[in-house]
Design an enzyme around this catalytic site. Structure first.
Site, PDB file in Angstrom:
ATOM      1  N   LYS A 198       0.805  -1.219   0.000  1.00 41.84           N
ATOM      2  CA  LYS A 198       0.000   0.000   0.000  1.00 41.84           C
ATOM      3  C   LYS A 198       0.837   1.267   0.000  1.00 41.84           C
ATOM      4  CE  LYS A 198      -3.507  -0.174   2.959  1.00 41.84           C
ATOM      5  NZ  LYS A 198      -4.067  -0.519   4.291  1.00 41.84           N
ATOM      6  N   GLY A 377       7.993  -1.256  12.018  1.00 40.13           N
ATOM      7  CA  GLY A 377       7.333   0.031  12.247  1.00 40.13           C
ATOM      8  C   GLY A 377       8.287   1.087  12.783  1.00 40.13           C
TER       9      GLY A 377
HETATM   10  P1  AMP Z   1       3.945  -4.126   3.125  1.00 35.06           P
HETATM   11  O1  AMP Z   1       3.582  -4.835   4.405  1.00 35.06           O
HETATM   12  O2  AMP Z   1       3.112  -2.944   2.810  1.00 35.06           O
HETATM   13  O3  AMP Z   1       5.435  -3.882   2.991  1.00 35.06           O
HETATM   14  O4  AMP Z   1       3.537  -5.137   1.980  1.00 35.06           O
HETATM   15  C1  AMP Z   1       4.122  -6.394   1.863  1.00 35.06           C
HETATM   16  C2  AMP Z   1       3.170  -7.277   1.131  1.00 35.06           C
HETATM   17  O5  AMP Z   1       2.840  -6.699  -0.103  1.00 35.06           O
HETATM   18  C3  AMP Z   1       3.737  -8.638   0.825  1.00 35.06           C
HETATM   19  O6  AMP Z   1       3.040  -9.603   1.549  1.00 35.06           O
HETATM   20  C4  AMP Z   1       3.525  -8.793  -0.668  1.00 35.06           C
HETATM   21  O7  AMP Z   1       3.005 -10.047  -1.013  1.00 35.06           O
HETATM   22  C5  AMP Z   1       2.524  -7.719  -0.990  1.00 35.06           C
HETATM   23  N1  AMP Z   1       2.640  -7.248  -2.377  1.00 35.06           N
HETATM   24  C6  AMP Z   1       3.734  -6.796  -2.992  1.00 35.06           C
HETATM   25  N2  AMP Z   1       3.473  -6.488  -4.259  1.00 35.06           N
HETATM   26  C7  AMP Z   1       2.162  -6.753  -4.479  1.00 35.06           C
HETATM   27  C8  AMP Z   1       1.300  -6.651  -5.601  1.00 35.06           C
HETATM   28  N3  AMP Z   1       1.752  -6.214  -6.779  1.00 35.06           N
HETATM   29  N4  AMP Z   1       0.016  -6.989  -5.430  1.00 35.06           N
HETATM   30  C9  AMP Z   1      -0.435  -7.443  -4.253  1.00 35.06           C
HETATM   31  N5  AMP Z   1       0.327  -7.555  -3.155  1.00 35.06           N
HETATM   32  C10 AMP Z   1       1.617  -7.226  -3.266  1.00 35.06           C
END
Ligand code: AMP
Length: 396
Positions: A198, A377
């Site tokens: 996100k 975090g």
């Molecule tokens: P975050 O916790 O925001 O760093 O997000 C990490 C997560 O984002 C991981 O579990 C990934 O599987 C997911 N992620 C990364 N790229 C994508 C994508 N293109 N679509 C969906 N999920 C994603």
């Protein structure tokens, strides 16, 4: 910055805030003890000086008071095995029994207090609760980077009762020193890689990095919000429509500051969020309606990796795709390798906790990079330019 190396702890009863928030299975066995292992050098330094340690931590997220599944009693034996010391357990972190056990503690011994979060006062940062905890010891050490961004009773508020008698443990000191290598006059070029699901979670860090980095690479699910905002077709890819104007602002800001903002040119797309989905490679702005981008494509991977390899300092937070599935791990794996190559060539590469740490471990490259942070975090907030309460309280 004062650490446990700057003091002699003979006959001191040292209250240490540790991060023993370890994963437990259904039988209450520890499935990964690395957080306990990380704190052992701090504990041993104090015990070897002839002091004793009173360890305080949280475990999980208990909602309403004590709950057996969140009891720190489940980890007493492991602390004893790893430290080689006798470990007593206080079934309540404050009160008469904890006071008696702390008073009876001998040099070379450890007292582990029950889960701090059995009291809601902990997360509220309650001063009276912090004062009660403070009475158990004669010196305060903070070694819990994972909670350094929280102004809780045991992580920050308690420090006011230990003027001149407080410092950081080795875990905290290592985290701060390595973050400073990136924040404070980094060797250039400095490339920041920001990925993950996100964009809303990462807007602040991207904004702050604009004043620090030469290159900012954007990957992962968040890249599609940028692509759509620029008029691209992104199919079923992740998107936060309400953040689209902000992504355009970031692009403008990068131009104004002369920062090279790199967005992926292509993606591995899939017709389903599954490892066995039908996949294709396509331009990031032309993804068909029934497809979603789940990894950066080969062109983007090539450009990103070249930029990374030409850097002297690299900060990486967030995967380039759904690296947990083998069909969509290639981009993250290639970036991980490039980040490792920077360190192997004499540069500095810092991996921000959470999912990038999981990725670097998955690809067996953790020992090839300069430092893997344990605090997701906390590290994020540090790089957002915020002062972390757990650090500030010990410094001042
Ligand atoms: P975050 O916790 O925001 O760093 O997000 C990490 C997560 O984002 C991981 O579990 C990934 O599987 C997911 N992620 C990364 N790229 C994508 C994508 N293109 N679509 C969906 N999920 C994603």
């Amino acid at each position: 910055m004062q650490t446990v190396n700057d003091f002699n702890f003979k006959n001191e009863k040292v209250l240490i805030r540790v991060d023993f928030n370890v994963p437990l299975n259904a039988e209450f066995s520890i499935t990964d003890d690395s957080r306990i292992a990380a704190t052992i050098p701090t504990i041993k330094k104090i015990l070897n000086d002839g002091g004793s340690c009173i360890l305080m931590s949280h475990l999980g997220r208990p909602k309403e008071g004590p709950a057996d599944k969140y009891s720190l009693k489940h980890i007493v034996n492991r602390v004893s095995e790893l430290s080689g010391a006798k470990v007593h357990f206080a079934p309540d972190c404050i009160g008469a029994e904890a006071t008696e056990l702390a008073a009876a503690l001998n040099p070379g011994e450890i007292l582990l207090l029950e889960n701090l979060r059995f009291y809601k006062e902990e997360e509220k940062g309650d001063v009276a609760f912090a004062e009660k905890l403070s009475k158990l010891g004669t010196f305060y050490v903070n070694d819990a980077f994972g909670t350094a961004h929280r102004a809780h009773a045991s992580t920050a508020v308690i420090a006011q009762f230990f003027a001149g008698r407080k410092c950081f443990g080795f875990v905290m000191a290592g985290e701060i020193a390595n973050a400073m290598k990136v924040l404070d006059n980094p060797a250039r070029p400095f490339t920041a890689i920001v990925g993950g699901a996100k964009v809303s979670d990462k807007l602040l860090i991207i904004e702050n990095l604009m004043s620090l980095a030469d290159n900012i690479i954007i990957g992962g699910g968040m890249a599609y919000t940028f692509a759509k905002a620029m008029g691209g077709q992104i199919g079923k890819s992740l998107c936060e429509d309400d953040r689209m104007p902000l992504t355009l602002e970031l692009i403008e800001k990068a131009k104004a500051k002369g920062v090279n903002l790199l967005l992926p040119s292509d993606s591995v797309v899939a017709d389903n969020f599954a490892n066995d989905a039908n996949t294709a490679i396509c331009a990031n702005d032309a993804i068909e309606a029934n497809y979603m981008g789940l990894d950066i494509g080969p062109d983007a991977t090539k450009v990103f990796c070249e930029t990374i390899r030409n850097s002297k300092t690299v900060l990486w937070n967030g995967p380039m795709g759904v690296f947990e599935m083998s069909s969509f791990e290639a981009g993250t794996k290639a970036v991980a390798q490039a980040v490792a190559d920077v360190a192997q060539a004499g540069g500095f590469s810092l991996i921000g906790g959470g999912d990038s740490a999981a990725a670097i471990h998955k690809f067996h490259l953790a020992d090839k990079v300069s430092y893997v942070s344990t605090g997701g975090g906390a590290l994020l907030e540090y790089f957002e330019g915020k002062e972390l309460p757990g650090i500030k309280a010990v410094m001042h």
